[in-house]
Design an enzyme around this catalytic site. Sequence first.
Site, PDB file in Angstrom:
ATOM      1  N   LYS A  40      33.426 -48.299  69.610  1.00 57.44           N
ATOM      2  CA  LYS A  40      34.332 -47.173  69.852  1.00 57.44           C
ATOM      3  C   LYS A  40      35.696 -47.669  70.344  1.00 57.44           C
ATOM      4  O   LYS A  40      36.728 -47.090  70.017  1.00 57.44           O
ATOM      5  CB  LYS A  40      33.711 -46.202  70.859  1.00 57.44           C
ATOM      6  CG  LYS A  40      32.432 -45.516  70.363  1.00 57.44           C
ATOM      7  CD  LYS A  40      32.692 -44.606  69.177  1.00 57.44           C
ATOM      8  CE  LYS A  40      31.533 -43.670  68.892  1.00 57.44           C
ATOM      9  NZ  LYS A  40      31.811 -42.748  67.774  1.00 57.44           N
TER      10      LYS A  40
ATOM     11  N   ASN B 296      33.523 -38.802  62.274  1.00 55.48           N
ATOM     12  CA  ASN B 296      32.756 -38.370  63.451  1.00 55.48           C
ATOM     13  C   ASN B 296      31.365 -39.008  63.536  1.00 55.48           C
ATOM     14  O   ASN B 296      30.842 -39.202  64.628  1.00 55.48           O
ATOM     15  CB  ASN B 296      32.640 -36.836  63.405  1.00 55.48           C
ATOM     16  CG  ASN B 296      31.598 -36.311  64.358  1.00 55.48           C
ATOM     17  OD1 ASN B 296      31.810 -36.243  65.565  1.00 55.48           O
ATOM     18  ND2 ASN B 296      30.431 -35.946  63.825  1.00 55.48           N
TER      19      ASN B 296
ATOM     20  N   SER C 216      34.556 -42.159  72.291  1.00 55.14           N
ATOM     21  CA  SER C 216      33.667 -41.881  73.422  1.00 55.14           C
ATOM     22  C   SER C 216      34.362 -42.283  74.717  1.00 55.14           C
ATOM     23  O   SER C 216      35.205 -43.198  74.721  1.00 55.14           O
ATOM     24  CB  SER C 216      32.377 -42.695  73.279  1.00 55.14           C
ATOM     25  OG  SER C 216      31.634 -42.658  74.484  1.00 55.14           O
TER      26      SER C 216
ATOM     27  N   ASN D 289      21.351 -36.554  72.912  1.00 57.47           N
ATOM     28  CA  ASN D 289      21.203 -36.599  74.369  1.00 57.47           C
ATOM     29  C   ASN D 289      19.978 -35.858  74.884  1.00 57.47           C
ATOM     30  O   ASN D 289      19.683 -35.921  76.074  1.00 57.47           O
ATOM     31  CB  ASN D 289      22.432 -35.952  75.032  1.00 57.47           C
ATOM     32  CG  ASN D 289      23.641 -36.829  74.897  1.00 57.47           C
ATOM     33  OD1 ASN D 289      23.518 -38.048  74.891  1.00 57.47           O
ATOM     34  ND2 ASN D 289      24.801 -36.228  74.767  1.00 57.47           N
TER      35      ASN D 289
ATOM     36  N   SER E 262      26.514 -32.257  59.715  1.00 57.05           N
ATOM     37  CA  SER E 262      25.301 -31.447  59.562  1.00 57.05           C
ATOM     38  C   SER E 262      24.892 -30.854  60.911  1.00 57.05           C
ATOM     39  O   SER E 262      24.318 -29.769  60.969  1.00 57.05           O
ATOM     40  CB  SER E 262      24.160 -32.303  59.001  1.00 57.05           C
ATOM     41  OG  SER E 262      23.985 -33.455  59.800  1.00 57.05           O
TER      42      SER E 262
ATOM     43  N   GLY F 240      29.259 -36.649  59.497  1.00 61.22           N
ATOM     44  CA  GLY F 240      28.296 -36.305  60.541  1.00 61.22           C
ATOM     45  C   GLY F 240      28.428 -34.862  60.979  1.00 61.22           C
ATOM     46  O   GLY F 240      28.343 -34.548  62.171  1.00 61.22           O
TER      47      GLY F 240
ATOM     48  N   TYR G 125      27.726 -50.246  70.976  1.00 60.30           N
ATOM     49  CA  TYR G 125      28.252 -48.899  70.710  1.00 60.30           C
ATOM     50  C   TYR G 125      29.619 -48.742  71.377  1.00 60.30           C
ATOM     51  O   TYR G 125      30.589 -48.308  70.745  1.00 60.30           O
ATOM     52  CB  TYR G 125      27.257 -47.863  71.243  1.00 60.30           C
ATOM     53  CG  TYR G 125      27.765 -46.438  71.228  1.00 60.30           C
ATOM     54  CD1 TYR G 125      27.770 -45.686  70.055  1.00 60.30           C
ATOM     55  CD2 TYR G 125      28.246 -45.846  72.401  1.00 60.30           C
ATOM     56  CE1 TYR G 125      28.232 -44.377  70.055  1.00 60.30           C
ATOM     57  CE2 TYR G 125      28.707 -44.537  72.398  1.00 60.30           C
ATOM     58  CZ  TYR G 125      28.697 -43.812  71.230  1.00 60.30           C
ATOM     59  OH  TYR G 125      29.157 -42.518  71.227  1.00 60.30           O
TER      60      TYR G 125
ATOM     61  N   ILE H 287      28.149 -34.499  75.867  1.00 58.33           N
ATOM     62  CA  ILE H 287      28.103 -33.242  75.126  1.00 58.33           C
ATOM     63  C   ILE H 287      26.645 -33.000  74.734  1.00 58.33           C
ATOM     64  O   ILE H 287      25.975 -33.927  74.243  1.00 58.33           O
ATOM     65  CB  ILE H 287      28.986 -33.338  73.848  1.00 58.33           C
ATOM     66  CG1 ILE H 287      30.411 -33.820  74.172  1.00 58.33           C
ATOM     67  CG2 ILE H 287      28.992 -32.002  73.110  1.00 58.33           C
ATOM     68  CD1 ILE H 287      31.287 -32.870  74.931  1.00 58.33           C
TER      69      ILE H 287
ATOM     70  N   ILE I  45      28.624 -32.251  67.237  1.00 55.38           N
ATOM     71  CA  ILE I  45      30.077 -32.119  67.378  1.00 55.38           C
ATOM     72  C   ILE I  45      30.746 -31.960  66.011  1.00 55.38           C
ATOM     73  O   ILE I  45      31.663 -31.145  65.838  1.00 55.38           O
ATOM     74  CB  ILE I  45      30.637 -33.348  68.136  1.00 55.38           C
ATOM     75  CG1 ILE I  45      30.109 -33.368  69.576  1.00 55.38           C
ATOM     76  CG2 ILE I  45      32.156 -33.361  68.108  1.00 55.38           C
ATOM     77  CD1 ILE I  45      30.359 -34.677  70.326  1.00 55.38           C
TER      78      ILE I  45
HETATM   79  N1  LIG Z   1      27.010 -36.156  72.229  1.00 58.84           N
HETATM   80  C1  LIG Z   1      27.696 -36.846  73.119  1.00 58.84           C
HETATM   81  O1  LIG Z   1      27.479 -36.740  74.329  1.00 58.84           O
HETATM   82  C2  LIG Z   1      28.765 -37.818  72.676  1.00 58.84           C
HETATM   83  C3  LIG Z   1      29.469 -38.504  73.663  1.00 58.84           C
HETATM   84  C4  LIG Z   1      30.455 -39.386  73.294  1.00 58.84           C
HETATM   85  C5  LIG Z   1      30.742 -39.570  71.967  1.00 58.84           C
HETATM   86  N2  LIG Z   1      30.047 -38.898  71.017  1.00 58.84           N
HETATM   87  C6  LIG Z   1      30.392 -39.138  69.613  1.00 58.84           C
HETATM   88  O2  LIG Z   1      30.556 -37.908  68.956  1.00 58.84           O
HETATM   89  C7  LIG Z   1      30.192 -38.045  67.585  1.00 58.84           C
HETATM   90  C8  LIG Z   1      29.183 -36.973  67.228  1.00 58.84           C
HETATM   91  O3  LIG Z   1      28.069 -37.114  68.075  1.00 58.84           O
HETATM   92  P1  LIG Z   1      26.919 -35.993  68.165  1.00 58.84           P
HETATM   93  O4  LIG Z   1      26.312 -36.140  69.508  1.00 58.84           O
HETATM   94  O5  LIG Z   1      27.470 -34.698  67.719  1.00 58.84           O
HETATM   95  O6  LIG Z   1      25.898 -36.564  67.060  1.00 58.84           O
HETATM   96  P2  LIG Z   1      24.515 -36.006  66.575  1.00 58.84           P
HETATM   97  O7  LIG Z   1      24.273 -34.613  67.058  1.00 58.84           O
HETATM   98  O8  LIG Z   1      23.523 -37.073  66.902  1.00 58.84           O
HETATM   99  O9  LIG Z   1      24.749 -35.903  64.981  1.00 58.84           O
HETATM  100  C9  LIG Z   1      24.951 -37.068  64.282  1.00 58.84           C
HETATM  101  C10 LIG Z   1      25.591 -36.768  62.951  1.00 58.84           C
HETATM  102  O10 LIG Z   1      25.930 -38.011  62.344  1.00 58.84           O
HETATM  103  C11 LIG Z   1      25.191 -38.182  61.146  1.00 58.84           C
HETATM  104  N3  LIG Z   1      24.759 -39.567  61.051  1.00 58.84           N
HETATM  105  C12 LIG Z   1      23.901 -40.209  61.904  1.00 58.84           C
HETATM  106  N4  LIG Z   1      23.713 -41.473  61.484  1.00 58.84           N
HETATM  107  C13 LIG Z   1      24.460 -41.627  60.351  1.00 58.84           C
HETATM  108  C14 LIG Z   1      24.637 -42.680  59.436  1.00 58.84           C
HETATM  109  N5  LIG Z   1      24.017 -43.856  59.587  1.00 58.84           N
HETATM  110  N6  LIG Z   1      25.444 -42.475  58.376  1.00 58.84           N
HETATM  111  C15 LIG Z   1      26.059 -41.296  58.200  1.00 58.84           C
HETATM  112  N7  LIG Z   1      25.933 -40.255  59.025  1.00 58.84           N
HETATM  113  C16 LIG Z   1      25.128 -40.417  60.087  1.00 58.84           C
HETATM  114  C17 LIG Z   1      23.998 -37.219  61.229  1.00 58.84           C
HETATM  115  O11 LIG Z   1      23.541 -36.852  59.939  1.00 58.84           O
HETATM  116  P3  LIG Z   1      22.003 -36.365  59.695  1.00 58.84           P
HETATM  117  O12 LIG Z   1      21.925 -34.951  60.207  1.00 58.84           O
HETATM  118  O13 LIG Z   1      21.802 -36.457  58.237  1.00 58.84           O
HETATM  119  O14 LIG Z   1      21.126 -37.300  60.487  1.00 58.84           O
HETATM  120  C18 LIG Z   1      24.636 -36.064  61.997  1.00 58.84           C
HETATM  121  O15 LIG Z   1      25.392 -35.252  61.128  1.00 58.84           O
HETATM  122  C19 LIG Z   1      29.669 -39.467  67.443  1.00 58.84           C
HETATM  123  O16 LIG Z   1      30.690 -40.310  66.976  1.00 58.84           O
HETATM  124  C20 LIG Z   1      29.312 -39.865  68.858  1.00 58.84           C
HETATM  125  O17 LIG Z   1      29.368 -41.262  69.046  1.00 58.84           O
HETATM  126  C21 LIG Z   1      29.043 -38.031  71.341  1.00 58.84           C
END
Ligand SMILES: NC(=O)c1ccc[n+]([C@@H]2O[C@H](COP(=O)([O-])OP(=O)(O)OC[C@H]3O[C@@H](n4cnc5c(N)ncnc54)[C@H](OP(=O)(O)O)[C@@H]3O)[C@@H](O)[C@H]2O)c1
Length: 256
Positions: A165, A96, A148, A199, A20, A18, A161, A194, A23
């Site tokens: 986690k 991730n 998370s 979000n 691309s 994840g 979800y 984040i 985070i």
């Molecule tokens: N953002 C927050 O506030 C927050 C808070 C708590 C925890 N987290 C955790 O932090 C991590 C990263 O979150 P983020 O907010 O940075 O995510 P994000 O910006 O939504 O990016 C998601 C990433 O995961 C990949 N992905 C999504 N679905 C997938 C699947 N089915 N199989 C393989 N890859 C997949 C996406 O690839 P594509 O680009 O190809 O779609 C992208 O690279 C996650 O584990 C999330 O649960 C985030």
Amino acid sequence: MPHHNLFNLSGRAALVTGSSRGIGRAIALGLAECGAAVAVHGTKPGPVLDATLAEVQQLSPRSVAVIGELSEPAAAERIVTDAVAALGTLDILVANASVQLRKSWAQITQADAELQMQVNFHATLRMIQAAAPGMQHRQWGRILTVGSVQQQRPHPDMLVYAASKSAQENLVRNLAKQLGPDGITINNLAPGVILTDRNTDVLADEATAARVRDLIPLRFFGEAEDCVGAALLLCSDAGRYITGADLVVGGGMGLP
Ligand SMILES: NC(=O)c1ccc[n+]([C@@H]2O[C@H](COP(=O)([O-])OP(=O)(O)OC[C@H]3O[C@@H](n4cnc5c(N)ncnc54)[C@H](OP(=O)(O)O)[C@@H]3O)[C@@H](O)[C@H]2O)c1
């Protein structure tokens, strides 16, 4: 141990799922800046992944991209195999990627639940099973899962979800004991709120954003880059005596 080398990852190879966007992207760039060759990962080829890979390669030219949809059970092991084939070895695994579905608990379908458990828990276990033997052979490894604050503080509209986690964090504590004797650390990084793509819609509503901000003692939302320091600590020699830990990066949001 010379202190100036604690975060040096030259000669190490890493896979960040994840990465691309969001985070994962920030962590991949951080690892590359410290010298690791990085396999960045996304669900599909395209301009977003290409742009991230280009930035990572500027910092660490041997870096590559791997593709895989982790809702497909076979993809987890294959992603690891592809990363090892391209980089030669895998010393650092950052699990991730996740799927996060918002729905009231009574509306959650079997398919919703299975998708989130598959990507957020089962795929993590499979990737570790595929990556650990090489780390055990070399007696050095770093595994980081991204969890998370919802592990401790579940959101009413994200029941599965949050549970996925929690399960992943439990796996981390379990494996810390089993992988420690082989020089492998495994830890969990638990972000708070984040600012990433997932979000954007929810926080676009100013009233919602203000309510959520009030839950954060530091009173601001994090950027993806705010997770990098913790990730580098847990993926380098700087963190060699830290395993089984759950490190919350949430501006105090994880506090009871
Ligand atoms: N953002 C927050 O506030 C927050 C808070 C708590 C925890 N987290 C955790 O932090 C991590 C990263 O979150 P983020 O907010 O940075 O995510 P994000 O910006 O939504 O990016 C998601 C990433 O995961 C990949 N992905 C999504 N679905 C997938 C699947 N089915 N199989 C393989 N890859 C997949 C996406 O690839 P594509 O680009 O190809 O779609 C992208 O690279 C996650 O584990 C999330 O649960 C985030």
